[in-house]
Structures are given as C-alpha cells and as structure tokens.
Scaffold this motif. Structure first.
Motif, PDB file in Angstrom:
ATOM      1  N   ILE A  66      43.390   6.549  68.253  1.00 63.30           N
ATOM      2  CA  ILE A  66      44.092   7.692  68.825  1.00 63.30           C
ATOM      3  C   ILE A  66      43.119   8.681  69.465  1.00 63.30           C
ATOM      4  N   GLY A  67      41.961   8.893  68.863  1.00 63.32           N
ATOM      5  CA  GLY A  67      40.985   9.822  69.439  1.00 63.32           C
ATOM      6  C   GLY A  67      40.540   9.395  70.821  1.00 63.32           C
ATOM      7  N   LEU A  68      40.276   8.100  70.988  1.00 62.89           N
ATOM      8  CA  LEU A  68      39.907   7.569  72.300  1.00 62.89           C
ATOM      9  C   LEU A  68      41.042   7.773  73.292  1.00 62.89           C
ATOM     10  N   SER A  69      42.263   7.571  72.843  1.00 62.67           N
ATOM     11  CA  SER A  69      43.414   7.719  73.743  1.00 62.67           C
ATOM     12  C   SER A  69      43.629   9.179  74.136  1.00 62.67           C
ATOM     13  N   TYR A  70      43.429  10.111  73.212  1.00 61.91           N
ATOM     14  CA  TYR A  70      43.486  11.529  73.585  1.00 61.91           C
ATOM     15  C   TYR A  70      42.438  11.846  74.650  1.00 61.91           C
ATOM     16  N   ALA A  71      41.224  11.342  74.461  1.00 60.05           N
ATOM     17  CA  ALA A  71      40.165  11.591  75.444  1.00 60.05           C
ATOM     18  C   ALA A  71      40.563  11.049  76.814  1.00 60.05           C
ATOM     19  N   LYS A  72      41.147   9.857  76.854  1.00 59.08           N
ATOM     20  CA  LYS A  72      41.564   9.254  78.125  1.00 59.08           C
ATOM     21  C   LYS A  72      42.685  10.052  78.780  1.00 59.08           C
ATOM     22  N   GLU A  73      43.668  10.469  77.979  1.00 55.80           N
ATOM     23  CA  GLU A  73      44.794  11.212  78.553  1.00 55.80           C
ATOM     24  C   GLU A  73      44.359  12.577  79.067  1.00 55.80           C
ATOM     25  N   LEU A  74      43.493  13.251  78.349  1.00 51.26           N
ATOM     26  CA  LEU A  74      42.995  14.563  78.796  1.00 51.26           C
ATOM     27  C   LEU A  74      42.120  14.406  80.036  1.00 51.26           C
ATOM     28  N   ALA A  75      41.343  13.327  80.085  1.00 54.40           N
ATOM     29  CA  ALA A  75      40.556  13.047  81.291  1.00 54.40           C
ATOM     30  C   ALA A  75      41.468  12.761  82.469  1.00 54.40           C
ATOM     31  N   ARG A  76      42.565  12.060  82.214  1.00 50.69           N
ATOM     32  CA  ARG A  76      43.533  11.762  83.269  1.00 50.69           C
ATOM     33  C   ARG A  76      44.104  13.052  83.854  1.00 50.69           C
ATOM     34  N   LEU A  77      44.214  14.095  83.024  1.00 50.23           N
ATOM     35  CA  LEU A  77      44.725  15.389  83.468  1.00 50.23           C
ATOM     36  C   LEU A  77      43.662  16.230  84.178  1.00 50.23           C
ATOM     37  N   GLY A  78      42.458  15.701  84.301  1.00 51.26           N
ATOM     38  CA  GLY A  78      41.426  16.385  85.075  1.00 51.26           C
ATOM     39  C   GLY A  78      40.453  17.216  84.270  1.00 51.26           C
ATOM     40  N   MET A  79      40.447  17.066  82.971  1.00 49.70           N
ATOM     41  CA  MET A  79      39.578  17.882  82.133  1.00 49.70           C
ATOM     42  C   MET A  79      38.231  17.222  81.901  1.00 49.70           C
ATOM     43  N   LYS A  80      37.202  18.056  81.727  1.00 48.68           N
ATOM     44  CA  LYS A  80      35.926  17.582  81.211  1.00 48.68           C
ATOM     45  C   LYS A  80      36.100  17.330  79.716  1.00 48.68           C
ATOM     46  N   ILE A  81      35.336  16.385  79.173  1.00 52.55           N
ATOM     47  CA  ILE A  81      35.518  16.007  77.775  1.00 52.55           C
ATOM     48  C   ILE A  81      34.191  16.075  77.025  1.00 52.55           C
ATOM     49  N   VAL A  82      34.196  16.773  75.884  1.00 48.26           N
ATOM     50  CA  VAL A  82      33.089  16.711  74.933  1.00 48.26           C
ATOM     51  C   VAL A  82      33.450  15.644  73.907  1.00 48.26           C
ATOM     52  N   LEU A  83      32.668  14.585  73.863  1.00 52.14           N
ATOM     53  CA  LEU A  83      32.932  13.449  72.984  1.00 52.14           C
ATOM     54  C   LEU A  83      32.038  13.561  71.748  1.00 52.14           C
ATOM     55  N   ILE A  84      32.664  13.664  70.577  1.00 53.74           N
ATOM     56  CA  ILE A  84      31.892  13.795  69.333  1.00 53.74           C
ATOM     57  C   ILE A  84      32.294  12.672  68.391  1.00 53.74           C
ATOM     58  N   SER A  85      31.336  11.828  68.048  1.00 49.22           N
ATOM     59  CA  SER A  85      31.590  10.726  67.135  1.00 49.22           C
ATOM     60  C   SER A  85      30.257  10.236  66.588  1.00 49.22           C
ATOM     61  N   ARG A  86      30.323   9.310  65.651  1.00 51.64           N
ATOM     62  CA  ARG A  86      29.117   8.924  64.918  1.00 51.64           C
ATOM     63  C   ARG A  86      28.220   7.950  65.674  1.00 51.64           C
ATOM     64  N   ASN A  87      28.806   7.027  66.404  1.00 49.52           N
ATOM     65  CA  ASN A  87      28.064   5.909  66.978  1.00 49.52           C
ATOM     66  C   ASN A  87      27.636   6.198  68.422  1.00 49.52           C
ATOM     67  N   PRO A  88      26.337   6.396  68.690  1.00 46.83           N
ATOM     68  CA  PRO A  88      25.868   6.729  70.048  1.00 46.83           C
ATOM     69  C   PRO A  88      26.210   5.660  71.085  1.00 46.83           C
ATOM     70  N   LYS A  89      26.140   4.391  70.705  1.00 49.17           N
ATOM     71  CA  LYS A  89      26.431   3.324  71.660  1.00 49.17           C
ATOM     72  C   LYS A  89      27.904   3.338  72.066  1.00 49.17           C
TER      73      LYS A  89
END
Length: 536
Positions: A270-293
C-alpha cells in the motif's frame, strides 16, 4: 510561470511565440487543482452569479474548495451559495459588490481579512452592444463602467489578494479575458481594448512573480454560450461550449503543483501505491524505507512513469536514532501530505509462544506506533504554520476490535485509531485533515471466512489472488485518495467499509462473544496455514 490562452473557437491551446513559459504552479494546497485537496482553503470568484464565473465557482467547489462569492445581486448570490451547498456541501462567503463603484474595495478587504485564499478568479466583466464608438447610447457611462468593471476590478482585487499569496509562496490568479484581447475589434472598440489590457497586465504580472510561487493563468475564451453571447448564438455546441464545460476544461489546463508528500514504508504494498498515486497527481515524493536498493527502484519507477522528483531517505524504524537525520533532510521542503504507512505484523500465535517475542513486540511498537508519533510531531508543525495539510494514518480493520493470536499487532492498530481521531479533533480548526484508513490489510479472520483483504506481500500466504473483495494495493490507494477530504475515518475501499461497519456493530452488541468468535476463527486459520506449510 505559465501564461496560457485557451482559444475555444479553434479548440486549441495556443501560446504567444515571443514569451518564455515556465511552470511554477503552487496553488493553495498540495494536490493537483483537479482533486479534492483544497478543502481547507478559499477561492475568490468575482462575477460569480452567471455564466463562466458561476461555472468556475461550481468547479472549484467540486474540487473541495470554500468559495468567496462576489457579485452585484444579493438574491443571485444567495441562489448560487445555496446551489453550491446542496451540490457540494460547500462553505461560502457572500459579498454583494457593484464593481462600477470605487468605494467597495475597503469593504471587500475587511470581509476577506484572515482567510487563507489560494485562488483568485478575476471574472467579472461587461460588454456593449455592437455600434460605432460615438453612436453607442449613453456612451460615457457605458465606457466608464466597462473600464471600472473589466480592468479596475482586476487591478484592485489582485492588489488586495496577491500579497498574501506571495507571503505563502503559492497561489493562482485566473484572469478571464477574451479572444478579442489579441486583436482590435471594431464596433467593440472599448470592450476589446479592455481585454487587451487584461492580456498585457496578466502576462507582465506572470513574469514579475514567476519566482514567488505564483501562477498567473490568462484565459481568453472565444464564443461561450453565456447570457452575454445569447444574442449571437442559437445554442451551445462544439465550438461554443456551455460555461460549465468551458470552466471544467480550463481548470484542467492549469499545471499540477510541485508540493511534497512524505511516504513511510513506501517500497512495497500500500505504501508503494500511495507513492505512485500521489506522484500521478503531480507531487514530489519523499520516500522513506529501510532498504536502499528498493528505494532506488521505486524512485526510478516514479521518475520513468510520472517524471516525479523524489528524495530517498533510508531509515530503519526499529531504531530510535533515525529521526534527527530525517528531520534534517526534509528541512525546508513544502510538505503538504504525510502518509504514515510503515508497519509490521507477527505470525499467528499466542502471546507467550511467539519466537523471539521480546524483540518482535518491541520492533512492532516502534514501527507501528512510535514512527507515526515521531513523524507526525516532525511534519505537523509545518502544516499548521501554513494552515493546510493532510495526514494519512494507515491502520487496519483490526484497530476496531481485539484479535487473539495477533494480540500486539491489533493493539498497535487500536493505538493508531485512537491517536488519529483525537489528533483530527485537536487540529480541525487549523486547516489540517487527519485521514484514518483501516483496510483489511491483514484481515486473517475475514480472510478465513471470505478471503477479503488487500493483496499485498503480507497477505499473499493467505490469498490466492486479488479480486473484487481483495483489491490490489494500487486499486486500494486510488480508492482511498478519492475519499479525502469527504471522509475522516474509512477502510479505504468500498467492501472493506461494509466489513468495518458490520464488525463494529457486532463488537458493540456482543463484545465478549465477538472476541471469542474471532479467536476461534483465527485459531482455525492458523491451523490450516500450518497444515498448508507442512504439505509444501
């Protein structure tokens, strides 16, 4: 900064060749103007009781904005306000004002003082009958009124509202001109000259404030089927749209904003999908998660699909020493949306029987609850200062009732529910919308009964495939974002909302029996899962 002219007659979007166009659109909120994210902010619309002005008011209200209605006729203002209230549940402020007068502006200024205004639509205008300059009846008064209404109102209203936008570093000024502004029009001599003024004023203003976060949007329609044009047009059609069609089309042409969303736990589900949907709306995204790759993969995907600017922050939310580093990295960003999504769950087991229980329980509280409190404490002050923001807290359907065998997980989600609803009340008058979403993410009980949840990596071991009652994360996130700001507490997806209300009712009527029933179903689900694992 962008200045555009919409030519409805030719149905093309044209821009003068000698002008440099730069996109720098920061309207008052944090999501594209074509979404519902303007719920806590105001638009001011002049000449709003008929035609294009009324349609702008309706379209902005449809997108969730409060509307300041300014026009001459009090009865018509009341009719428009009532229409917006019935159709969109819109909050309005009515200001009767005759723009042929010069003594109205102090009164308007006093009434809008303190409002968080992000969009100004300078629409009010008047035209004359077709005639030679000297032959127009009562020409002196007509010409004087036309200059005061078409030009003076625009200058004075812009001078009134623009300073607040500049102070906030964001705003939209929509100046309604006409196709008659780009060439002289005999027999409409003064009218076309006033529209030439609007074109020149708008384009110069756009240049002057292009680095201040202000978007000046110049719209010069051709024939639109309004009362003003009825004398020349028999009916609306392909080349002469209705005002509603025109306003809806024009608002779509305004670029998307570049404000920032912060999403925790953004590399899967769900977190990835929120990031995609917000990006689709034209927003910049700060991505915070554990795995750098994984962060790099997500950032590359968002760049490729949506041309999204991202900031990657690797962070392990089981640690307490990460927050100063995150705070330093997001410092100075214009953050409008915080999605507290990061979470973890345990396997099905009794409280004392879970392997490595101490570490699992500690990590779960730090990830599911501490991260939400600390990230909200970090970001919320920025939103309160701007008087606008959305906090999306991802809970679970397990937040509304105790669930044996996932005792700690369910308790952490009860924490999220309580925290979110109290926070929403505390900051409801600060322009902050706290959105609590409790999907059937790990609905083991319901999974056992009906196979209903969200089809994520967490639930794949219980679900064979996504479907109508178990949507993909993309479907879920898109569905939930549509509900903002109309719903404060939701399960994010229509079927999960039905489940939530049914379970809440059962838990209210017979809480002890509900817990026993849940315990039996979860135990049965656990045994079946163990048998399945043995066979594999």
């Amino acid at each position: 900064m962008v200045v555009t002219r919409v030519d409805i007659l030719s149905l093309t979007l044209t821009t003068p060749p000698d002008y440099e166009y730069r996109v720098s659109y920061y309207p008052l909120a944090y999501i594209d103007i074509n979404t519902l994210a303007y719920f806590s902010l105001f638009s001011v619309v002049t000449g709003c009781t008929d035609g294009i002005g009324r349609s702008y008011a309706k379209e902005l209200a449809r997108r969730g904005m409060k509307i300041v209605l300014i026009s001459r006729n009090p009865k018509k203002l009341e009719a428009v306000a009532e229409d917006l209230k019935v159709a969109f549940d819109t909050e309005t402020l009515m200001i009767p004002a005759d723009f042929t007068k010069l003594d109205i502006y102090d009164g308007i200024k006093e009434k809008v003082a303190g409002l968080d205004i992000g969009v100004l639509v300078n629409n009010v205008g008047m035209a004359n009958d077709l005639d030679r300059f000297l032959d127009l009846p009562d020409g002196e008064k007509t010409f004087q009124d036309m200059l005061l209404v078409n030009n003076m109102s625009m200058v004075r209203m812009t001078k009134m509202i623009l300073p607040r936008m500049v102070e906030k570093g964001k705003g939209v000024v929509i100046n309604v001109s006409s196709i008659a502004g780009i060439f002289p029009l005999p027999f409409f001599t003064v009218y076309s000259a006033t529209k030439a003024f609007v074109d020149s004023f708008s384009r110069s203003l756009a240049y002057e404030y292009k680095d201040k976060g202000i978007h000046v949007h110049l719209v010069g329609p051709g024939a639109v089927y309004t009362k003003m044009a009825e004398q020349f047009l028999d009916r609306p059609g392909l080349t002469a749209p209705t005002p509603d069609t025109f306003a809806r089309s024009d608002l779509r042409s305004i670029p998307k904003i570049q404000v920032t969303s912060v999403v925790t736990g953004c590399t899967d589900g769900i977190g990835l999908s929120y990031a995609k949907e917000l990006a689709r709306l034209g927003m910049k995204i700060v991505l915070i998660s554990r795995n750098p790759k994984k962060l790099e993969v997500v950032a590359e995907d968002l760049k490729k699909k949506f041309d999204t600017e991202t900031l990657m922050i690797p962070a392990d939310f089981t640690k307490l020493d990460i927050y100063d580093g995150i705070k330093e990295k997001v410092k100075g960003l214009d953050i409008g949306v915080l999605v507290n999504n990061v979470g973890m769950a345990s396997d099905l087991n009794r409280f004392l029987d879970l392997p490595d229980g101490e570490k699992t329980f500690q990590d779960m509280l730090l990830v599911n609850n501490m991260s939400m409190v600390r990230m909200t404490k970090m970001i919320l002050p920025m939103m309160v200062e701007k008087k606008t923001g959305v906090v999306i807290n991802v809970s679970s359907i397990f937040g509304i009732f105790p669930v044996p065998l996932v005792t700690i997980y369910a308790a952490t989600k009860a924490f999220v529910d309580s925290f979110s609803r109290s926070l929403a009340y505390e900051y409801r008058d600060k322009g902050i919308h706290v959105h609590l979403v409790g999907p059937g993410i790990l609905g083991f009980v319901v999974l056992h009964l009906t196979r209903r949840a969200v089809y994520t990596n967490m639930t794949q071991k219980f679900l064979d495939r996504p479907g109508l009652t178990a949507p993909t994360p993309d479907t879920f996130a898109r569905s939930d974002l549509r509900s903002i700001p109309k719903i404060q507490v939701t399960s994010g997806y229509w079927f999960h909302n039905l489940m939530r209300e049914a379970i809440r009712f059962m838990n209210f009527v017979a809480p002890y029996k509900m817990t026993n029933m849940i315990g039996q179903f979860v135990t049965s689900a656990m045994e079946k899962y163990k048998e399945k694992c043995k066979k594999q």
